[in-house]
Design a protein around this motif. Structure first.
Motif, PDB file in Angstrom:
ATOM      1  N   VAL A  46     -15.732 -27.945 -29.692  1.00 32.17           N
ATOM      2  CA  VAL A  46     -16.261 -27.436 -28.429  1.00 32.17           C
ATOM      3  C   VAL A  46     -17.229 -26.295 -28.725  1.00 32.17           C
ATOM      4  O   VAL A  46     -16.887 -25.361 -29.452  1.00 32.17           O
ATOM      5  CB  VAL A  46     -15.116 -26.921 -27.519  1.00 32.17           C
ATOM      6  CG1 VAL A  46     -15.688 -26.278 -26.252  1.00 32.17           C
ATOM      7  CG2 VAL A  46     -14.172 -28.061 -27.159  1.00 32.17           C
TER       8      VAL A  46
ATOM      9  N   TYR B 200      -9.392 -25.200 -29.470  1.00 31.37           N
ATOM     10  CA  TYR B 200     -10.572 -26.008 -29.148  1.00 31.37           C
ATOM     11  C   TYR B 200     -10.871 -26.949 -30.313  1.00 31.37           C
ATOM     12  O   TYR B 200     -10.836 -26.550 -31.486  1.00 31.37           O
ATOM     13  CB  TYR B 200     -11.798 -25.122 -28.928  1.00 31.37           C
ATOM     14  CG  TYR B 200     -11.669 -24.081 -27.851  1.00 31.37           C
ATOM     15  CD1 TYR B 200     -12.129 -24.332 -26.566  1.00 31.37           C
ATOM     16  CD2 TYR B 200     -11.124 -22.825 -28.136  1.00 31.37           C
ATOM     17  CE1 TYR B 200     -12.048 -23.361 -25.575  1.00 31.37           C
ATOM     18  CE2 TYR B 200     -11.025 -21.854 -27.149  1.00 31.37           C
ATOM     19  CZ  TYR B 200     -11.487 -22.124 -25.870  1.00 31.37           C
ATOM     20  OH  TYR B 200     -11.396 -21.162 -24.899  1.00 31.37           O
TER      21      TYR B 200
ATOM     22  N   LEU C 191      -9.367 -29.555 -25.646  1.00 30.99           N
ATOM     23  CA  LEU C 191      -8.771 -28.259 -25.329  1.00 30.99           C
ATOM     24  C   LEU C 191      -7.258 -28.367 -25.181  1.00 30.99           C
ATOM     25  O   LEU C 191      -6.745 -29.277 -24.529  1.00 30.99           O
ATOM     26  CB  LEU C 191      -9.366 -27.709 -24.031  1.00 30.99           C
ATOM     27  CG  LEU C 191      -8.782 -26.403 -23.484  1.00 30.99           C
ATOM     28  CD1 LEU C 191      -9.036 -25.248 -24.445  1.00 30.99           C
ATOM     29  CD2 LEU C 191      -9.355 -26.087 -22.107  1.00 30.99           C
TER      30      LEU C 191
END
Length: 300
Positions: free
Chosen positions: A178, A175, A166
């Motif tokens: 994720v 991201y 992140l």
């Protein structure tokens, strides 16, 4: 009158000013005819020449490699001539494989062909294929992070640097691998490779990377678009008013990509797109050569 030169073979008249262009085209046509006649060893190169989606783009990475090692060039030529020492190659070409067992020595699930080893072996999915995939994708991801001022510099395409899961600022949230947890509908494929949320501009960019075999590029692109349709819908629900764009970066194992990929890269990076794409190609090709080299060692 301007002098003309007549082609003996076609009886066509060629203006002197166009002679260089004509000779280049004639040489390319002759090379293509010779490759067609080579059968097994000329098949992949013939497909490349005849693929209108690619043209010579799959070789553009070479233009930046002024000191390209000889072993890299010879290794690429070996792959284009389908000379990776697989069981199918030895049975069909060299005669060293005398029995009928041509199943892959790594996974034992499919015939051991060059296409299988470079892109379809289940024993390599979570290791060599993943490393090649990530090396190519992070080239694009780091460039986008730099433009969003989330990182200070972009590491070289050959760097071992790994992205964090992140990155966040007041303007952008990024991201890397994720999952997205759905709230509105069931989303089975919720782990797209990378996504960037631009808060001020109210847009989301989704990145999905793939390195299939040469003949599977178009199929893989359609597969990725369909696979993540529910995820795009869910993002639209979670982020009302945001536009959601998915870019499928499909670069085959030998560095080839379609016009749609080049278009996506240009949309993301503008005038820098060609340079970024060449680095992606180099990352993919480097990964492929590493797979081929390790296969030779493992099966000696």
């Amino acid at each position: 009158p301007r002098p003309l030169i007549t082609c003996v073979k076609t009886n066509a008249e060629i203006p002197v000013k166009r002679l260089g262009v004509w000779m280049k085209a004639a040489a390319e046509e002759k090379d293509l005819e010779e490759m067609r006649g080579e059968g097994w060893q000329g098949r992949l190169m013939t497909e490349r020449w005849e693929d209108e989606e690619i043209g010579d783009e799959c070789f553009s990475w070479i233009s930046e490699c002024k000191t390209l090692p000889t072993h890299t060039v010879s290794a690429m030529q070996e792959l284009y001539q389908q000379m990776l020492p697989t069981r199918v190659y030895h049975r069909e070409k060299t005669g060293l494989q005398t029995d009928s067992d041509v199943m892959c020595r790594l996974c034992r699930k499919q015939p051991e062909t060059q296409a299988h080893i470079l892109s379809g072996c289940s024993a390599l999915v979570q290791t060599k294929y993943l490393a090649r995939h990530n090396a190519a994708l992070k080239t694009i991801f780091f460039e986008l992070l730099k433009e969003a001022e989330l990182v200070d510099k972009v590491p070289p395409w050959y760097s071992s640097a790994e992205p964090k899961a992140l990155y966040e600022s007041e303007k952008v949230k990024a991201y890397w691998d994720v999952p997205l947890y759905a709230e509105s509908i069931e989303v089975r494929s919720n782990r797209i490779d990378a996504r960037l949320v631009y808060k001020k501009e109210k847009r989301v960019i989704l990145l999905e990377m793939s390195c299939p075999w040469i003949s599977n590029r178009e199929m893989k692109d359609k597969e990725k678009t369909l696979k993540y349709a529910p995820l795009r819908y869910e993002l639209g629900k979670q982020l009302p008013g945001y536009s959601v764009q998915q870019h499928n970066i499909v670069v085959d194992v030998l560095g080839g990509c379609s016009a749609s990929v080049r278009s996506s890269i240009k949309k993301l990076f503008g005038s820098k797109g060609d340079a970024v794409l060449r680095r992606v190609q180099k990352a993919v090709i480097s990964g492929t050569l590493n797979i081929a080299r390790n296969f030779k060692i493992a099966t000696r």
